[in-house]
Design a protein around this motif. Structure first.
Motif, PDB file in Angstrom:
ATOM      1  N   ALA B 152      28.233 -60.808 -40.230  1.00 54.99           N
ATOM      2  CA  ALA B 152      29.392 -60.959 -39.343  1.00 54.99           C
ATOM      3  C   ALA B 152      29.418 -62.316 -38.644  1.00 54.99           C
ATOM      4  N   ALA B 153      28.526 -63.199 -39.067  1.00 55.05           N
ATOM      5  CA  ALA B 153      28.294 -64.471 -38.374  1.00 55.05           C
ATOM      6  C   ALA B 153      29.517 -65.010 -37.625  1.00 55.05           C
ATOM      7  N   GLY B 154      29.436 -64.979 -36.295  1.00 52.94           N
ATOM      8  CA  GLY B 154      30.477 -65.564 -35.445  1.00 52.94           C
ATOM      9  C   GLY B 154      31.736 -64.735 -35.304  1.00 52.94           C
ATOM     10  N   ARG B 155      31.792 -63.577 -35.976  1.00 55.72           N
ATOM     11  CA  ARG B 155      33.030 -62.786 -35.935  1.00 55.72           C
ATOM     12  C   ARG B 155      32.914 -61.548 -35.039  1.00 55.72           C
ATOM     13  N   LEU B 156      31.736 -61.372 -34.370  1.00 54.54           N
ATOM     14  CA  LEU B 156      31.559 -60.204 -33.493  1.00 54.54           C
ATOM     15  C   LEU B 156      31.543 -60.663 -32.037  1.00 54.54           C
ATOM     16  N   ALA B 157      32.141 -59.830 -31.161  1.00 58.14           N
ATOM     17  CA  ALA B 157      32.107 -60.166 -29.734  1.00 58.14           C
ATOM     18  C   ALA B 157      30.678 -60.059 -29.222  1.00 58.14           C
ATOM     19  N   ALA B 158      29.990 -58.960 -29.572  1.00 60.79           N
ATOM     20  CA  ALA B 158      28.589 -58.775 -29.137  1.00 60.79           C
ATOM     21  C   ALA B 158      27.775 -58.380 -30.350  1.00 60.79           C
ATOM     22  N   PRO B 159      26.775 -59.181 -30.690  1.00 58.17           N
ATOM     23  CA  PRO B 159      25.975 -58.824 -31.861  1.00 58.17           C
ATOM     24  C   PRO B 159      25.105 -57.591 -31.606  1.00 58.17           C
ATOM     25  N   LEU B 160      24.615 -56.993 -32.697  1.00 57.32           N
ATOM     26  CA  LEU B 160      23.683 -55.863 -32.588  1.00 57.32           C
ATOM     27  C   LEU B 160      22.297 -56.411 -32.201  1.00 57.32           C
ATOM     28  N   PRO B 161      21.444 -55.680 -31.509  1.00 58.42           N
ATOM     29  CA  PRO B 161      21.607 -54.276 -31.133  1.00 58.42           C
ATOM     30  C   PRO B 161      22.444 -54.102 -29.873  1.00 58.42           C
ATOM     31  N   ASP B 162      23.298 -53.097 -29.907  1.00 57.64           N
ATOM     32  CA  ASP B 162      24.066 -52.765 -28.703  1.00 57.64           C
ATOM     33  C   ASP B 162      23.236 -51.802 -27.844  1.00 57.64           C
ATOM     34  N   GLY B 163      23.826 -51.319 -26.770  1.00 55.45           N
ATOM     35  CA  GLY B 163      23.101 -50.441 -25.831  1.00 55.45           C
ATOM     36  C   GLY B 163      22.470 -49.223 -26.503  1.00 55.45           C
ATOM     37  N   PRO B 164      23.292 -48.422 -27.255  1.00 53.80           N
ATOM     38  CA  PRO B 164      22.695 -47.229 -27.891  1.00 53.80           C
ATOM     39  C   PRO B 164      21.549 -47.574 -28.846  1.00 53.80           C
ATOM     40  N   TRP B 165      21.684 -48.687 -29.590  1.00 54.13           N
ATOM     41  CA  TRP B 165      20.613 -49.056 -30.528  1.00 54.13           C
ATOM     42  C   TRP B 165      19.334 -49.444 -29.776  1.00 54.13           C
ATOM     43  N   LEU B 166      19.514 -50.194 -28.666  1.00 52.44           N
ATOM     44  CA  LEU B 166      18.323 -50.562 -27.877  1.00 52.44           C
ATOM     45  C   LEU B 166      17.648 -49.313 -27.319  1.00 52.44           C
ATOM     46  N   PHE B 167      18.465 -48.404 -26.797  1.00 50.27           N
ATOM     47  CA  PHE B 167      17.928 -47.159 -26.241  1.00 50.27           C
ATOM     48  C   PHE B 167      17.239 -46.347 -27.354  1.00 50.27           C
ATOM     49  N   GLY B 168      17.897 -46.311 -28.499  1.00 47.58           N
ATOM     50  CA  GLY B 168      17.354 -45.563 -29.643  1.00 47.58           C
ATOM     51  C   GLY B 168      16.001 -46.102 -30.069  1.00 47.58           C
ATOM     52  N   CYS B 169      15.901 -47.422 -30.151  1.00 45.50           N
ATOM     53  CA  CYS B 169      14.652 -48.017 -30.654  1.00 45.50           C
ATOM     54  C   CYS B 169      13.539 -47.987 -29.608  1.00 45.50           C
ATOM     55  N   LEU B 170      13.895 -48.287 -28.361  1.00 45.20           N
ATOM     56  CA  LEU B 170      12.839 -48.459 -27.371  1.00 45.20           C
ATOM     57  C   LEU B 170      12.462 -47.163 -26.653  1.00 45.20           C
ATOM     58  N   VAL B 171      13.389 -46.229 -26.556  1.00 47.98           N
ATOM     59  CA  VAL B 171      13.081 -44.973 -25.837  1.00 47.98           C
ATOM     60  C   VAL B 171      12.977 -43.794 -26.808  1.00 47.98           C
ATOM     61  N   LEU B 172      14.046 -43.626 -27.591  1.00 46.25           N
ATOM     62  CA  LEU B 172      14.053 -42.445 -28.469  1.00 46.25           C
ATOM     63  C   LEU B 172      13.024 -42.523 -29.591  1.00 46.25           C
ATOM     64  N   ALA B 173      12.893 -43.687 -30.205  1.00 46.98           N
ATOM     65  CA  ALA B 173      11.983 -43.788 -31.358  1.00 46.98           C
ATOM     66  C   ALA B 173      10.545 -43.404 -30.977  1.00 46.98           C
ATOM     67  N   PRO B 174       9.973 -43.934 -29.869  1.00 46.02           N
ATOM     68  CA  PRO B 174       8.606 -43.495 -29.513  1.00 46.02           C
ATOM     69  C   PRO B 174       8.521 -41.995 -29.243  1.00 46.02           C
ATOM     70  N   LEU B 175       9.546 -41.464 -28.548  1.00 50.42           N
ATOM     71  CA  LEU B 175       9.511 -40.020 -28.250  1.00 50.42           C
ATOM     72  C   LEU B 175       9.577 -39.193 -29.536  1.00 50.42           C
ATOM     73  N   LEU B 176      10.407 -39.634 -30.466  1.00 49.48           N
ATOM     74  CA  LEU B 176      10.552 -38.889 -31.724  1.00 49.48           C
ATOM     75  C   LEU B 176       9.314 -39.056 -32.616  1.00 49.48           C
TER      76      LEU B 176
END
Lengths: 308, 259
Positions: B152-176
């Protein structure tokens, strides 16, 4: 104080008694046999004494560590005993040396000490040329020797050997027995769990017969001198009477069977026979047949419902 | 806890020498990265305008940045719950194999004969399952986000990771990951076969898969509230399962059952 003192230990699994009120003691430096058929409770007894699980009742002292009912004997006991399990049990993807070092470290040795002792034991058991082979590539005899090496890594006070030669071919059996004999000569305290009578006769000084309960403790080495067989080269009428002061004599032609009285030895018999003018072709100790005693005890255990 | 670290060291050495296990561990994350990135790349070039309108309507995505914004929005939304299967599934694969392997190689009795405590064995096995699984999950997430951002180079307002992805990786992934591991320990302490333990423990990903399917169908929308509740539920399940694992992973039971 004996190296092992067992007082009435019992263990049941799902309400079925595996070991009931077994008591015996083992002196320091003694090789003691635990004899019994499959399912007689030998391994369960060994596991309780090695601190793998607690007895339901009774108590024991092994290498100065107390074993109490329903209480984990803890790491202190496991540090003082070495256990050869029925199956060697090593990690296939680690080589022989790595396996020994790993277990040495689990026994509390530092990395360098574990490496040094593993190397020494591999040398001692002629396994050094195979140190870098994966465990799976070793022969059964080598695997068993490696397992004995593991039981010695932390220089335990007491060694428990559970069926050390079961399933081995004759060559591997001989190798493993040679290792145990060597340990016996070093004065190690060993409990050998087996159903092989020949093994007990070769290696042990005493053996306990177990069939859930303790049936008897039988002296093995001492029994060797209780009977003697003398073969004469020619008939000699004075031979029998000359031996009667040393025990009960049975004459069968040129052969004399003597039940030795306390304190009498085969040398005494030979000397008396020579004195009486007999010509001795052979004089041999006859061991008390352990097998007879074993089978008799088993028959008795079955009649009492201790064995199926 | 020195015994636990020694067990981790040995497990890592064994893992490095198990190409089949490594391959099966890496194939799922590779697919989890390659499929969505490939899909976005293909749709970015090939998707007809009506498909974009359909996606916008179905998932309620507002995309001021055109087609790529819609595609990334849809993929990011739908792929996160699917991605969270990784931290559950990978520890199950490792822990069940490791614990079941002790039984199959008959190494459990020699291990229990050492002064190492049962708790150290559980902690060692768990760390050896959870840590590599989490690392693989995070690397896969980084590759996924990096791949999408590159497309998407330059065509996205906010690149990934967005809020849910950050939460998913940093909080949910260890718990799961803890959940998957504890589930494997619990199942392995009752089931004698390593494969059966893997299969049974892996069944726990089914509810998550169900949610993914329902969301892709546009029937529900998994938002921040769902992920927060999910994290709380996972934490509670972790505590319960770890307590059960410690209780069931009993020396005597293992030695008498695992023959």
């Amino acid at each position: 104080m004996p190296a092992i003192l067992v007082e009435g230990i019992s263990k049941s699994f799902a309400g079925r008694p595996a070991v009931e009120a077994v008591s015996f003691s083992v002196e320091a430096g003694e090789v003691f046999g635990l004899l019994g058929p499959n399912g007689a409770g030998k391994t369960t007894t060994l596991r309780m004494l090695a601190g793998l699980f607690a007895p339901d009742a009774g108590r024991a002292v092994v290498a100065g560590c107390g074993i109490e009912p329903r209480r984990d004997a803890g790491p202190a006991l496991r540090r003082k005993v070495g256990l050869l399990t029925e199956h060697p049990g090593f990690y296939d993807r680690l080589d022989a040396g790595e396996n020994l070092i790993h277990f040495g470290r689990l026994y509390g040795l530092g990395r360098a000490a574990a490496r040094e002792r593993a190397g020494r034991l591999l040398d001692r058991f002629l396994l050094a040329p195979h140190a870098h082979k994966p465990f799976a590539a070793l022969s059964r005899g080598m695997k068993q020797k490696l397992a004995i090496a593991r039981a010695l890594l932390h220089e335990p006070d007491v060694i428990f050997l559970d069926e050390p030669t079961v399933g081995l071919d004759p060559e591997a059996t001989r190798e493993v027995r040679a290792v145990v004999s060597e340990l016996r000569r070093e004065g190690r305290t060993i409990v050998l769990c087996t159903h092989d009578l020949d093994e007990v006769e070769r290696l042990c000084s005493r053996a306990a017969f177990i069939a859930t309960r303790l049936l008897a403790v039988h002296p093995v080495a001492a029994s060797e001198a209780r009977r003697a067989r003398i073969d004469l080269e020619a008939p000699c009428a004075a031979a029998g009477p000359a031996l009667r002061r040393f025990g009960t004599v049975r004459e069968e032609g040129l052969r004399l069977q003597v039940e030795l009285a306390d304190g009498a030895s085969i040398a005494d018999l030979v000397s008396a026979l020579v004195g009486a003018g007999a010509r001795v072709a052979a004089a041999l100790p006859v061991r008390d047949p352990l097998e007879d005693a074993y089978l008799m005890l088993l028959a008795d255990a079955r009649s009492r419902g201790l064995l199926s | 806890m020195k015994g636990a670290l020694l067990i981790v060291e040995k497990e890592m050495l064994e893992l490095r020498r198990s190409p089949a296990l490594l391959l099966s561990m890496l194939s799922l994350p590779a697919a989890m990265v390659a499929v969505p990135v490939g899909l976005v790349a293909w749709l970015d070039h090939k998707a007809p305008p009506q498909a974009v309108y359909y996606l916008q309507e179905l998932y309620g995505i507002s995309a001021p940045h055109g087609l790529i914004g819609v595609l990334v929005g849809a993929v990011a939304k739908n792929w996160l719950p699917l991605f969270l299967i990784l931290p559950i599934f990978l520890p199950i694969l490792l822990a069940a194999q490791s614990i079941g392997g002790e039984r199959e190689r008959r190494t459990l009795e020699p291990l229990l004969a050492t002064p190492v405590s049962t708790l150290e064995i559980i902690v060692g096995k768990s760390l050896a399952a959870v840590v590599p699984s989490l690392l693989i999950t995070w690397i896969a997430a980084a590759l996924f986000c990096g791949g999408i951002n590159l497309l998407a180079a330059g065509r996205l307002a906010a690149p990934l990771p967005d809020g849910p992805w950050l939460f998913g990786c940093l909080v949910l992934a260890p718990l799961l990951a803890l959940f998957g591991n504890a589930m494997a320990v619990v199942v392995s302490s009752k089931v004698l076969d390593a494969r059966a333990a893997q299969n049974l423990a892996a069944m726990t990903v089914m509810p998550l898969l169900g949610l993914v399917v329902v969301q892709i169908a546009g029937r529900i929308s998994l938002g921040p509230r769902f992920y927060a509740s999910f994290a709380l539920a996972a934490a509670a399940a972790d505590v319960a399962l770890i307590a059960l694992a410690v209780r069931w992973f009993d020396r005597e039971a293992l030695l008498t059952r695992w023959r």
